[in-house]
Motif scaffolding. Sequence first.
Motif, PDB file in Angstrom:
ATOM      1  N   PRO A 284      37.039 -58.197  -1.773  1.00 39.55           N
ATOM      2  CA  PRO A 284      36.683 -59.086  -0.650  1.00 39.55           C
ATOM      3  C   PRO A 284      37.437 -60.408  -0.628  1.00 39.55           C
ATOM      4  O   PRO A 284      37.454 -61.081   0.403  1.00 39.55           O
TER       5      PRO A 284
ATOM      6  N   ALA B 247      41.960 -58.417   2.446  1.00 39.11           N
ATOM      7  CA  ALA B 247      40.729 -58.610   3.217  1.00 39.11           C
ATOM      8  C   ALA B 247      40.958 -59.417   4.483  1.00 39.11           C
ATOM      9  O   ALA B 247      40.164 -59.361   5.423  1.00 39.11           O
TER      10      ALA B 247
ATOM     11  N   ARG C  78      37.336 -55.420   5.562  1.00 43.73           N
ATOM     12  CA  ARG C  78      36.243 -55.637   4.611  1.00 43.73           C
ATOM     13  C   ARG C  78      35.445 -54.346   4.415  1.00 43.73           C
ATOM     14  O   ARG C  78      35.038 -54.019   3.300  1.00 43.73           O
ATOM     15  N   VAL C  79      35.241 -53.608   5.479  1.00 45.67           N
ATOM     16  CA  VAL C  79      34.574 -52.308   5.369  1.00 45.67           C
ATOM     17  C   VAL C  79      35.468 -51.321   4.628  1.00 45.67           C
ATOM     18  O   VAL C  79      35.023 -50.566   3.755  1.00 45.67           O
TER      19      VAL C  79
ATOM     20  N   ASP D 288      35.704 -51.873   0.853  1.00 49.01           N
ATOM     21  CA  ASP D 288      34.476 -51.399   0.222  1.00 49.01           C
ATOM     22  C   ASP D 288      34.505 -49.879   0.090  1.00 49.01           C
ATOM     23  O   ASP D 288      34.097 -49.325  -0.937  1.00 49.01           O
ATOM     24  N   TYR D 289      35.010 -49.202   1.126  1.00 53.20           N
ATOM     25  CA  TYR D 289      35.152 -47.741   1.055  1.00 53.20           C
ATOM     26  C   TYR D 289      36.100 -47.340  -0.079  1.00 53.20           C
ATOM     27  O   TYR D 289      35.809 -46.412  -0.856  1.00 53.20           O
TER      28      TYR D 289
ATOM     29  N   THR E 101      36.808 -48.954  -2.775  1.00 52.73           N
ATOM     30  CA  THR E 101      36.157 -49.225  -4.056  1.00 52.73           C
ATOM     31  C   THR E 101      35.199 -48.091  -4.418  1.00 52.73           C
ATOM     32  O   THR E 101      35.155 -47.631  -5.564  1.00 52.73           O
ATOM     33  N   ARG E 102      34.424 -47.637  -3.441  1.00 53.06           N
ATOM     34  CA  ARG E 102      33.506 -46.520  -3.691  1.00 53.06           C
ATOM     35  C   ARG E 102      34.260 -45.224  -3.995  1.00 53.06           C
ATOM     36  O   ARG E 102      33.865 -44.451  -4.879  1.00 53.06           O
TER      37      ARG E 102
END
Length: 311
Positions: free
Chosen positions: A38, A43, A133-134, A137-138, A140-141
């Motif tokens: 982030p 980002a 930002r979304v 996060d995706y 990272t998962r």
Amino acid sequence: MSDADVVVLGGGVAGLTTAIVLAERGARVRVWAKELAPWTTSAVAGALIWPYHVEPAELVGPWAVRSLREYEKLADAPATGVRLVTGVHADTPLDFMPVWTGALDGAREATAAELPEGFTQGLRATVPLLDMRVHLDYLTRRLAAAGGVLEERAVAGFGAATRAAPVIVNCTGLGARTLVPDTSVRPVRGQIVVVENPGLTEWFAAAGADLTYLLPRPGYVILGGTAQPGSWDLIPNPATARAIVARCARIQPALADARILEHRVGLRPSRPVVRVEREQLDGALLVHNYGHGGAGVTVAWGCAEAAAALI
């Protein structure tokens, strides 16, 4: 014995995608990130998938097409932050990069009615547009699902990484300037303004002397921009912000009164050419993947696979 096959340095889009490619092929991967996703340059990216401010063209084209295909698959899942959006890239001929334009869905010359006043040429196409930002996060998962480990850890040199794994991948962006060191890496400052979306559904970009782009998302629009070589200034400039809004409002008048939500500044990690190379270092294999300029997201998957191929 190390508990990692590969240490990837850098937690932006280049580092995460490279780590995912390796982890999904079975490697034990650790990502050491000075800043977690982030707070990275990635980002702040406008994230219109388009080759911009990046060389060499003969490699960038295929890298961008490979990434395009990945984003097209991800666009089916809202949690990835990827959408396919139609728009116009002004002052751009249909054949400016044939391998790229030939891969785009429905790419064609824009008609006069589709061009804002003052523009006589443009390329109209449907391309991926990312909410970074979304999307970060995706990523990272996805890395965690593949067994990769992400750690917030800064390094001043390669020594700690060479002791931790037999392979190191350098995806440090601007950090490569001092880490390698590589003085050909320099910042190109980008400033954007985020405003409420007054109903825009199509993007627009013009990469001329006055860089101008408006990139709509549900609920907001990213307005840009600037390309200031050599500037390390991370503080938004109010006069620059006003000029950005004014330029974009000439394209879409509804933006003139749109409520400002946020100001952002990012430093593109520019280099004369992207560096995807390998070398031996203290008994370890060091693979470089940096210098993506204004197209880090655009070439991310292509460069990640090119880096993986060197291991």
